[in-house]
Design a protein around this motif. Structure first.
Motif, mmCIF file in Angstrom:
data_model
loop_
_atom_site.group_PDB
_atom_site.id
_atom_site.type_symbol
_atom_site.label_atom_id
_atom_site.label_comp_id
_atom_site.label_asym_id
_atom_site.label_seq_id
_atom_site.Cartn_x
_atom_site.Cartn_y
_atom_site.Cartn_z
ATOM 1 N N SER A 1 -79.722 -98.571 55.014
ATOM 2 C CA SER A 1 -81.029 -99.069 54.559
ATOM 3 C C SER A 1 -80.903 -100.491 54.040
ATOM 4 O O SER A 1 -79.910 -100.836 53.401
ATOM 5 N N ILE A 2 -81.918 -101.265 54.299
ATOM 6 C CA ILE A 2 -81.991 -102.615 53.731
ATOM 7 C C ILE A 2 -83.401 -102.801 53.176
ATOM 8 O O ILE A 2 -84.379 -102.429 53.825
ATOM 9 N N GLU A 3 -83.469 -103.341 51.980
ATOM 10 C CA GLU A 3 -84.772 -103.529 51.356
ATOM 11 C C GLU A 3 -84.854 -104.916 50.739
ATOM 12 O O GLU A 3 -83.886 -105.409 50.161
ATOM 13 N N TRP A 4 -86.011 -105.527 50.899
ATOM 14 C CA TRP A 4 -86.246 -106.889 50.415
ATOM 15 C C TRP A 4 -87.446 -106.861 49.488
ATOM 16 O O TRP A 4 -88.497 -106.358 49.862
ATOM 17 N N MET A 5 -87.285 -107.353 48.268
ATOM 18 C CA MET A 5 -88.373 -107.302 47.274
ATOM 19 C C MET A 5 -88.617 -108.707 46.709
ATOM 20 O O MET A 5 -87.686 -109.490 46.536
ATOM 21 N N ARG A 6 -89.901 -108.961 46.405
ATOM 22 C CA ARG A 6 -90.281 -110.230 45.775
ATOM 23 C C ARG A 6 -91.076 -109.925 44.516
ATOM 24 O O ARG A 6 -91.826 -108.946 44.467
ATOM 25 N N PRO A 7 -90.984 -110.765 43.484
ATOM 26 C CA PRO A 7 -91.800 -110.521 42.296
ATOM 27 C C PRO A 7 -93.278 -110.806 42.577
ATOM 28 O O PRO A 7 -93.594 -111.777 43.268
ATOM 29 N N ILE A 8 -94.167 -109.950 42.092
ATOM 30 C CA ILE A 8 -95.602 -110.238 42.225
ATOM 31 C C ILE A 8 -96.262 -110.414 40.857
ATOM 32 O O ILE A 8 -97.361 -110.907 40.753
ATOM 33 N N PHE A 9 -95.585 -109.984 39.807
ATOM 34 C CA PHE A 9 -96.078 -110.260 38.459
ATOM 35 C C PHE A 9 -94.875 -110.411 37.528
ATOM 36 O O PHE A 9 -93.931 -109.634 37.581
ATOM 37 N N THR A 10 -94.917 -111.445 36.705
ATOM 38 C CA THR A 10 -93.825 -111.683 35.767
ATOM 39 C C THR A 10 -94.409 -111.897 34.376
ATOM 40 O O THR A 10 -95.251 -112.779 34.192
ATOM 41 N N GLY A 11 -93.997 -111.069 33.457
ATOM 42 C CA GLY A 11 -94.411 -111.248 32.065
ATOM 43 C C GLY A 11 -93.181 -111.269 31.180
ATOM 44 O O GLY A 11 -92.907 -110.310 30.455
ATOM 45 N N ALA A 12 -92.407 -112.356 31.291
ATOM 46 C CA ALA A 12 -91.118 -112.430 30.588
ATOM 47 C C ALA A 12 -91.323 -112.815 29.134
ATOM 48 O O ALA A 12 -92.244 -113.563 28.807
ATOM 49 N N TYR A 13 -90.469 -112.283 28.254
ATOM 50 C CA TYR A 13 -90.495 -112.674 26.849
ATOM 51 C C TYR A 13 -89.796 -114.022 26.694
ATOM 52 O O TYR A 13 -88.695 -114.212 27.211
ATOM 53 N N GLY A 14 -90.395 -114.914 25.940
ATOM 54 C CA GLY A 14 -89.727 -116.163 25.595
ATOM 55 C C GLY A 14 -89.504 -117.061 26.798
ATOM 56 O O GLY A 14 -90.304 -117.082 27.739
ATOM 57 N N TYR A 15 -88.396 -117.792 26.752
ATOM 58 C CA TYR A 15 -88.070 -118.783 27.775
ATOM 59 C C TYR A 15 -87.087 -118.158 28.757
ATOM 60 O O TYR A 15 -85.959 -117.823 28.390
ATOM 61 N N GLN A 16 -87.520 -117.997 29.998
ATOM 62 C CA GLN A 16 -86.638 -117.396 31.009
ATOM 63 C C GLN A 16 -86.827 -118.079 32.357
ATOM 64 O O GLN A 16 -87.875 -118.681 32.618
ATOM 65 N N PRO B 1 -87.883 -114.884 38.153
ATOM 66 C CA PRO B 1 -87.190 -113.987 39.090
ATOM 67 C C PRO B 1 -87.513 -114.381 40.530
ATOM 68 O O PRO B 1 -88.624 -114.821 40.820
ATOM 69 N N ALA B 2 -86.536 -114.218 41.404
ATOM 70 C CA ALA B 2 -86.744 -114.517 42.828
ATOM 71 C C ALA B 2 -86.428 -113.263 43.638
ATOM 72 O O ALA B 2 -86.624 -112.155 43.166
ATOM 73 N N THR B 3 -85.896 -113.451 44.805
ATOM 74 C CA THR B 3 -85.714 -112.340 45.736
ATOM 75 C C THR B 3 -84.688 -111.315 45.242
ATOM 76 O O THR B 3 -83.715 -111.663 44.588
ATOM 77 N N MET B 4 -84.946 -110.049 45.572
ATOM 78 C CA MET B 4 -83.964 -108.992 45.314
ATOM 79 C C MET B 4 -83.697 -108.277 46.640
ATOM 80 O O MET B 4 -84.641 -107.870 47.325
ATOM 81 N N ILE B 5 -82.436 -108.170 46.997
ATOM 82 C CA ILE B 5 -82.077 -107.515 48.258
ATOM 83 C C ILE B 5 -81.161 -106.333 47.956
ATOM 84 O O ILE B 5 -80.231 -106.443 47.140
#
Lengths: 70, 875
Positions: B845-860, B863-867
């Motif tokens: 299996s191969i899966e490719w994910m992208r962020p569609i909502f980011t609510g990070a605490y503080g300064y970060q 996020p980009a691609t996750m495979i």
């Protein structure tokens, strides 16, 4: 002794001193321990680590890449 | 093709068996020479660790160094696409950490540095015979007008501990067989942050003489790109590479390219029913940047015009330089291998010899002997002994002594025109030495083609072991050990035994699985009782700059002023990565109960740059400890153990709950290289706490469609880990749907929700040596001007003592408040699965994910691609 003649000399017994082994006599040769490299994946792992410590390891085709700069 | 494996006893084979064996051996490739290319699935782990070297009285502990160690993983699959076509795929990852020699030099220069407090060795003394001396300029004898001096011959390595590096290699090949020949073409890529290799290769076999003789040939082309930071080698002169050094991520970085062309040709000959031999010759032509960018040499200058002093000694200034090798290397190797079977005990003896020479002047011999000895009950033991010897490269020396004055003003760059050498290297790999190693391997066959193996090797590297002696002196000696563990699955044999157990394989879908789950989910598959499932997954996630606060980019001024809490940031992140190699072993103990354990190996990285205010004009750079550059950590991460219970199992739907623990096998208190302070939180590979895990999973299938939802939670237990903090609890959710597009291919879509609480607490204070304190103390001079030095003479003085100090917050990652948040990702995946045959139930299996909502605490960072790539086999 120059390279080509040395190589030819070493190959000579291969073609001269071989028995005729029929297919049904090759059961022993087919055993896993009779493979020329029975632990090939471990060999690959060891070779990569050694290539970072020995000048003459690696250097054959099908090797992977990598810096080995440590 | 599995029939050959049936012939394991010494009884006279029956006529039918003879016919079968003959049929099998008539197939191309069924010679012992390439039995390793049979359909198989293998996983291998290796741990290499060096012993401590002789550092002439200095200890690793005082220098805050650890010997070099390497953790390696390899996953390999070989599948038969058709009767004649075989696909082989490999993934290899190795992580290197610890200290390694960067330069060697007279030990007296290091002793002189320790006495003077200089930042790097810069001189030593010699007498009229050239024997190195250490002079103590703090110990003057006015009677003789000399300083204390002692002879200190010998050499020593200077070790450096670079940030751990991880290399990943992906490669594959296709092999086609004909009746009288075989052709393999392949290629791959090897990636580490400072070195990228891409390679293609082709090899073949020609079967002659009723397959008693096999001609082998091969060729490969490798292209490499190097960009190595020189920050760790800042004391070395880089004048020989001015055109190659450019700034990258705020660091002076050397860029290079290198090509390797390799070819080999050989012959394998069956000598008789119990012996075969192989001989081949290999040639490699390497060109381009062949240097090791992290190795330096020491130039020492004995000025003939300088007189000896009252002590009979002369001052020898030294200077480090990056090494310089020829741009071309022609390498030849001759290999010979013999395999001989012994009827007594059924063992096979292997004898390998290799001769190597290159045009750098290196000649090497390797002799290795091993015995593969079956012990009965599926056990095999393999003792192995190996001897290696090499001469030195023509341009190698532990250091380079010139009879001339220092060819530049001390402290200035070297005048390269005055260096009478074109090539120079002190890399120990190019020195003269010998090595002796011995290993013992144990292999246990578990049946159904599955076997486990374990091996241990001890390796001794010594100058004295060189053939004929006169190798490098003892300072360069070291020893190492290598532990390997592997799981191998012979798929052809697996199929054979499954077929005989079930009376034949039938069916059109993997009926032990209700659904084909996407690669990135937490819970294991629903398995039939008594079934083992093993999966190996590689997960990669990246984060990119610029730094954000509430999803908006942050200016350098805001970053400096606000992102590090009460102090100013001196460093800013530009990118980060998290890679995990995860190994999941599941076993269905009862019809409704599956147990699973998931160890993982984690590698985290963070690239930091010095940050300066966004003002026009130039301001002096900010002070503070510069920790710019790429930082990475790699180690085993936390291990999850889960029990999942099938609550309701209908033919079309499952409802499961799972509970378990995350065992803190990862590192939560990793420290900066050579320091006692901790790395940033994102570089830790574990939580440091025992964590509870709970999950619920619902999935259903109808025709080709399937869908599911999974909710999981991680609760951190205890107030904090032993380093003073506790990661936030996590709540995760997944919604996914899949469609069997083809009988063997499922496409899926998934939405993943992750809420991670902030970090509680923070790093506790750490012990720092020689911390400066300004204190009012009695001094030995007259402060108050009363003419007497007494207890009333007090003044502010700087004293150094060991003290507990807080964690230095230099970048946003060092602050606990900049971690955690709510994140939603969405992506697509594909799963290839067999519906019949030896791979029924096995998946890729191969899966490719992208962020569609980011609510990070503080300064970060954003996020980009996750495979996620996962291979699963059921046993």
């Amino acid at each position: 002794m120059r390279w080509p003649s040395l190589y030819g000399l070493l190959l000579l017994p291969l073609v001269a001193g071989c028995a005729d082994v029929q297919p049904w006599q090759r059961g022993t040769l087919a055993k896993p321990q009779m493979s020329l490299d029975p632990h090939s994946q471990r060999t690959a792992l060891v070779t990569h680590v050694r290539a970072a410590r020995e000048a003459a390891s690696g250097g054959v085709s099908k090797d992977g890449g990598g810096c080995g700069c440590d | 093709m599995a029939v050959g494996a049936v012939v394991t006893d010494h009884a006279r084979p029956s006529r039918a068996l003879q016919t079968l064996t003959a049929a099998a051996l008539a197939l191309p490739g069924m010679t012992a020479a390439n039995a390793e290319d049979a359909p198989s699935f293998n996983v291998q782990y290796g741990h290499y660790e060096e012993g401590k070297r002789d550092l002439d009285g200095q200890s690793y502990k005082d220098l805050k160094l650890k010997p070099l160690r390497v953790d390696s993983f390899a996953v390999q699959g070989v599948v038969a696409l058709t009767d004649r076509l075989t696909l082989k795929a490999d993934f290899t990852q190795d992580s290197w950490s610890g200290a390694t020699p960067v330069v060697s030099l007279p030990s007296a220069a290091v002793k002189a540095q320790l006495l003077s407090g200089a930042s790097s060795p810069n001189s030593y003394h010699v007498d009229k015979n050239g024997v190195p001396y250490v002079v103590d300029f703090n110990d003057y004898d006015p009677v003789t007008d000399t300083y204390a001096h002692t002879a200190h011959p010998g050499l020593v390595h200077v070790l450096a501990s670079a940030s751990p590096e991880t290399r990943r290699q992906w490669d594959g090949s296709l092999t086609h067989e004909w009746n009288g020949a075989e052709l393999t073409v392949g290629g791959g890529i090897s990636d580490e942050h400072d070195y990228l290799s891409r390679f293609v290769n082709a090899s073949g076999k020609v079967f002659l003489n009723h397959k008693l003789t096999v001609l082998n040939w091969g060729g490969s082309l490798t292209r490499n790109r190097i960009h190595a930071s020189l920050a760790a080698n800042s004391a070395a002169d880089t004048g020989n590479y001015t055109d190659r050094i450019h700034e990258f991520d705020g660091q002076p970085t050397i860029f290079g390219q290198r090509s390797d062309y390799a070819a080999n040709v050989g012959v394998t000959q069956i000598l008789n029913e119990v012996a075969l031999i192989q001989a081949d010759i290999a040639y490699t032509r390497s060109s381009g940047f062949l240097e090791n960018p992290y190795k330096a040499v020491i130039f020492a200058f004995n000025d003939p015009d300088q007189p000896f002093d009252n002590s009979g000694l002369k001052y020898i200034p030294i200077k480090g330089s990056l090494e310089q090798r020829p741009d071309l290397r022609n390498q030849w190797a001759f290999n010979a291998r013999l395999t001989q079977h012994f009827a007594f005990g059924d063992g096979a003896f292997h004898l390998n010899y290799r001769y190597y020479r290159d045009d750098w002047g290196i000649r090497a011999h390797t002799l290795e002997a091993s015995l593969d000895q079956p012990l009965g009950g599926g056990w095999m033991i393999t003792p192995d002994v190996r001897y290696y010897t090499q001469t030195a490269a023509r341009f190698y020396a532990p250091y380079f002594l010139f009879n001339e004055a220092f060819p530049a003003h001390p402290g200035g760059p070297l005048d390269r025109s005055q260096i009478p050498l074109k090539y120079f290297s002190s890399d120990e790999r190019l020195s003269a030495f010998g090595a002796l190693s011995g290993s013992l391997a144990l292999q246990k066959s578990l049946g159904r083609g599955v076997s486990l193996d374990l091996s241990y090797e001890f390796y001794v590297h010594k100058g004295d072991l060189k053939l004929g002696g006169r190798g490098e002196p003892g300072y360069a000696d070291f020893h190492s050990s290598l532990l390997t563990a592997g799981l191998a699955m012979d798929l052809a044999r697996h199929q054979d035994e499954l077929a005989s157990a079930s009376g034949g394989i039938s069916g059109s879908r993997p009926d032990d699985l209700l659904t084909i789950r996407p690669a990135g989910l937490l819970m294991p598959d629903v398995l039939r009782p008594g079934t083992w499932a093993f999966s190996a997954a590689f997960k990669s996630q990246s984060w990119k700059g610029p730094l954000e606060l509430h999803n908006s980019p942050v200016s350098n001024n805001d970053l400096i002023a606000s992102a590090c809490g009460a102090v100013n940031c001196t460093l800013g992140p530009v990118r980060a990565g998290q890679n995990e190699a995860e190994f999941d072993l599941s076993y269905a103990v009862l019809p409704r109960l599956t147990l699973s354990v998931t160890p993982k190996y984690a590698e985290n990285s963070l690239t930091l740059v010095d940050v300066f205010p966004d003002f026009a004009g130039s301001l002096p750079p900010l002070g503070g400890p510069s920790g710019s550059g790429r930082h990475s950590t790699s180690s085993w991460g936390d291990t999850a153990a889960l029990a999942s219970l099938d609550l309701a199992s209908e033919s079309m739907a499952h409802v499961r709950v799972a509970a378990g623990l995350s065992v803190p096998t990862g590192e939560a208190g990793r420290r900066l290289n050579g320091k006692t302070d901790y790395v940033g939180y994102s570089l830790q590979t574990g939580s440091g706490t025992w964590d509870g895990i709970a999950a619920i999973d619902i999935e259903a299938a109808s025709g080709p469609f399937s869908a599911g939802a999974e909710l999981n939670a991680v609760k951190r237990m205890g107030r904090s880990n032993k380093f003073g903090y506790r990661l936030g609890d996590r709540l995760g959710g997944d919604f996914w749907a899949g469609d069997n597009v083809l009988p063997w291919l499922t496409a899926s879509a998934r939405v993943h929700f992750d809420a991670e609480g902030g970090i509680h607490g923070g790093y506790k204070d750490h012990l720092e040596k020689n911390v400066p304190f300004t204190e009012l103390q009695q001094v030995d001079y007259d402060v108050n001007g009363d003419g007497v030095v007494d207890s009333s003479d007090v003044d502010y003085v700087t004293v150094y003592r060991d003290a507990l100090v807080p964690h230095v917050v230099a970048s946003p990652d060092d602050l606990a408040a900049n971690h955690g948040g709510t994140f939603v990702d969405a992506g697509l995946g594909v799963t290839v699965h067999a519906v019949a045959g030896p791979f029924k139930g096995d998946r890729l299996s191969i899966e490719w994910m992208r962020p569609i909502f980011t609510g990070a605490y503080g300064y970060q960072l954003r996020p980009a691609t996750m495979i996620t790539a996962r291979a699963t086999i059921t046993i």
